[in-house]
Design a protein around this motif. Structure first.
Motif, mmCIF file in Angstrom:
data_model
loop_
_atom_site.group_PDB
_atom_site.id
_atom_site.type_symbol
_atom_site.label_atom_id
_atom_site.label_comp_id
_atom_site.label_asym_id
_atom_site.label_seq_id
_atom_site.Cartn_x
_atom_site.Cartn_y
_atom_site.Cartn_z
ATOM 1 N N SER A 118 -20.189 52.280 66.673
ATOM 2 C CA SER A 118 -19.335 53.306 67.276
ATOM 3 C C SER A 118 -17.993 53.320 66.552
ATOM 4 N N ASP A 119 -17.150 54.260 66.919
ATOM 5 C CA ASP A 119 -15.812 54.341 66.339
ATOM 6 C C ASP A 119 -14.775 53.639 67.208
ATOM 7 N N SER A 120 -15.245 52.884 68.178
ATOM 8 C CA SER A 120 -14.320 52.240 69.102
ATOM 9 C C SER A 120 -13.783 50.943 68.513
ATOM 10 N N GLY A 121 -12.457 50.847 68.393
ATOM 11 C CA GLY A 121 -11.862 49.610 67.912
ATOM 12 C C GLY A 121 -11.585 48.639 69.042
ATOM 13 N N LEU A 122 -11.367 49.165 70.233
ATOM 14 C CA LEU A 122 -11.022 48.346 71.393
ATOM 15 C C LEU A 122 -12.167 48.365 72.393
ATOM 16 N N ILE A 123 -12.498 47.196 72.936
ATOM 17 C CA ILE A 123 -13.578 47.109 73.917
ATOM 18 C C ILE A 123 -13.089 46.400 75.173
ATOM 19 N N ASP A 124 -13.815 46.603 76.258
ATOM 20 C CA ASP A 124 -13.599 45.852 77.496
ATOM 21 C C ASP A 124 -14.683 44.789 77.571
ATOM 22 N N ILE A 125 -14.291 43.533 77.604
ATOM 23 C CA ILE A 125 -15.275 42.460 77.694
ATOM 24 C C ILE A 125 -15.156 41.776 79.048
ATOM 25 N N ARG A 126 -16.309 41.473 79.619
ATOM 26 C CA ARG A 126 -16.344 40.757 80.893
ATOM 27 C C ARG A 126 -17.063 39.431 80.657
ATOM 28 N N LEU A 127 -16.341 38.338 80.811
ATOM 29 C CA LEU A 127 -16.910 37.008 80.625
ATOM 30 C C LEU A 127 -17.472 36.506 81.948
ATOM 31 N N GLY A 128 -18.795 36.507 82.061
ATOM 32 C CA GLY A 128 -19.427 36.069 83.298
ATOM 33 C C GLY A 128 -19.014 36.948 84.458
ATOM 34 N N ASP A 129 -18.513 36.333 85.515
ATOM 35 C CA ASP A 129 -18.090 37.093 86.692
ATOM 36 C C ASP A 129 -16.576 37.295 86.730
ATOM 37 N N LYS A 130 -15.913 37.042 85.606
ATOM 38 C CA LYS A 130 -14.471 37.221 85.558
ATOM 39 C C LYS A 130 -14.118 38.692 85.343
ATOM 40 N N ARG A 131 -12.846 38.995 85.514
ATOM 41 C CA ARG A 131 -12.388 40.374 85.353
ATOM 42 C C ARG A 131 -12.481 40.806 83.890
ATOM 43 N N LYS A 132 -12.543 42.104 83.702
ATOM 44 C CA LYS A 132 -12.592 42.641 82.345
ATOM 45 C C LYS A 132 -11.244 42.447 81.654
ATOM 46 N N ARG A 133 -11.308 42.323 80.338
ATOM 47 C CA ARG A 133 -10.079 42.238 79.560
ATOM 48 C C ARG A 133 -10.284 42.915 78.214
ATOM 49 N N LYS A 134 -9.192 43.329 77.605
ATOM 50 C CA LYS A 134 -9.258 44.046 76.335
ATOM 51 C C LYS A 134 -9.531 43.072 75.192
ATOM 52 N N ALA A 135 -10.335 43.532 74.244
ATOM 53 C CA ALA A 135 -10.682 42.681 73.107
ATOM 54 C C ALA A 135 -11.098 43.545 71.922
ATOM 55 N N ILE A 136 -11.210 42.916 70.772
ATOM 56 C CA ILE A 136 -11.727 43.571 69.573
ATOM 57 C C ILE A 136 -12.766 42.657 68.938
ATOM 58 N N VAL A 137 -13.680 43.254 68.176
ATOM 59 C CA VAL A 137 -14.633 42.461 67.399
ATOM 60 C C VAL A 137 -13.907 42.049 66.123
ATOM 61 N N LYS A 138 -13.588 40.778 66.032
ATOM 62 C CA LYS A 138 -12.805 40.295 64.890
ATOM 63 C C LYS A 138 -13.668 40.082 63.661
ATOM 64 N N GLU A 139 -14.887 39.586 63.884
ATOM 65 C CA GLU A 139 -15.779 39.309 62.749
ATOM 66 C C GLU A 139 -17.210 39.199 63.246
ATOM 67 N N TYR A 140 -18.156 39.549 62.390
ATOM 68 C CA TYR A 140 -19.565 39.349 62.734
ATOM 69 C C TYR A 140 -20.349 39.012 61.473
ATOM 70 N N GLN A 141 -21.464 38.327 61.670
ATOM 71 C CA GLN A 141 -22.317 37.921 60.559
ATOM 72 C C GLN A 141 -23.718 38.470 60.771
ATOM 73 N N THR A 142 -24.381 38.793 59.669
ATOM 74 C CA THR A 142 -25.754 39.285 59.743
ATOM 75 C C THR A 142 -26.669 38.406 58.904
ATOM 76 N N ASP A 143 -27.926 38.366 59.289
ATOM 77 C CA ASP A 143 -28.937 37.636 58.527
ATOM 78 C C ASP A 143 -29.223 38.426 57.250
ATOM 79 N N PRO A 144 -29.017 37.844 56.057
ATOM 80 C CA PRO A 144 -29.203 38.590 54.811
ATOM 81 C C PRO A 144 -30.640 39.029 54.555
ATOM 82 N N VAL A 145 -31.595 38.366 55.179
ATOM 83 C CA VAL A 145 -33.007 38.703 54.973
ATOM 84 C C VAL A 145 -33.482 39.719 56.015
ATOM 85 N N LYS A 146 -33.266 39.405 57.282
ATOM 86 C CA LYS A 146 -33.745 40.265 58.365
ATOM 87 C C LYS A 146 -32.790 41.410 58.682
ATOM 88 N N GLN A 147 -31.554 41.331 58.157
ATOM 89 C CA GLN A 147 -30.549 42.363 58.410
ATOM 90 C C GLN A 147 -30.312 42.572 59.904
#
Length: 214
Positions: free
Chosen positions: A55-84
């Protein structure tokens, strides 16, 4: 700016074998962290994560377990080079009144006149640009119109106009240019007709000499 919600569970088991099992179940291991807070191992749904990343969304709402939502961003992610497929994700909590620097994708629009009318080649140097702004001011993407570009023309960082955001690059950094078409000249060896006949005669004389010797 559209905001998406991501549900995450705290990951108690951090062993490598458990992470492998999670991926088989369509889940992705990761971590959540924020300034001044302890890093928390998490688990997120792979499909939800892919939806956010595409998506084009830079900001997300994340909910950790049963805690309240909070603002966050995806800072980094890794992919499997074979399975993509997604392998791991880092999510960073942010504060709405504190600026941060994030990458924003560049969206090329229009058809360059130098390409459609003169056979030029459109070359994009940057696919994304780091911008500094408040979380709520993160652009979904940056549109760059190339309609007026002729051969030799470029759009540079200095021409961008972003509201409430600063680009972390020099103004003269090119984003996209229209290059002249590459012309490949084929060298054709021309054989003079006289030279060809002379060569044939020489070959004939050589054959006659060999016959006489025999």
């Amino acid at each position: 700016m559209a905001e998406l919600e991501l549900k995450a569970e705290v990951r108690e088991n951090t062993h490598k074998g458990y992470a492998k099992q999670l991926r088989k179940e369509g889940k992705i291991p990761g971590v959540f962290y924020a300034q001044g807070e302890t890093t928390v191992p998490i688990v997120v749904d792979e499909r939800e994560m892919v939806k956010i990343l595409t998506s084009d969304s830079g900001l997300i709402d994340i909910r950790l377990g049963d805690k309240r939502k909070r603002k966050a961003i995806v800072k980094e992610y890794q992919t499997d080079p074979v399975k993509q497929r997604l392998f791991h994700v880092d999510i960073m909590g942010v504060k709405l009144k504190e600026k941060l620097t994030v990458p924003v994708s560049i969206n090329i629009t229009g058809a360059a006149v130098g390409v459609k009318d003169h056979g030029g080649v459109l070359h994009q140097y940057l696919r994304e640009i780091d911008v500094t702004c408040l979380p709520l001011d993160i652009p979904d993407s940056i549109d760059v119109d190339v309609s007026e570009l002729n051969i030799g023309d470029s759009v540079t960082v200095g021409t961008l106009s972003l509201e409430n955001a600063t680009v972390e690059l020099e103004d003269d950094q090119p984003i996209v240019s229209v290059l002249a078409p590459t012309v490949v000249k084929e060298e054709v060896e021309e054989v003079e007709e006289g030279e060809l006949e002379e060569g044939e005669e020489g070959a004939g004389e050589s054959e006659d000499a060999e016959s006489s010797d025999a």
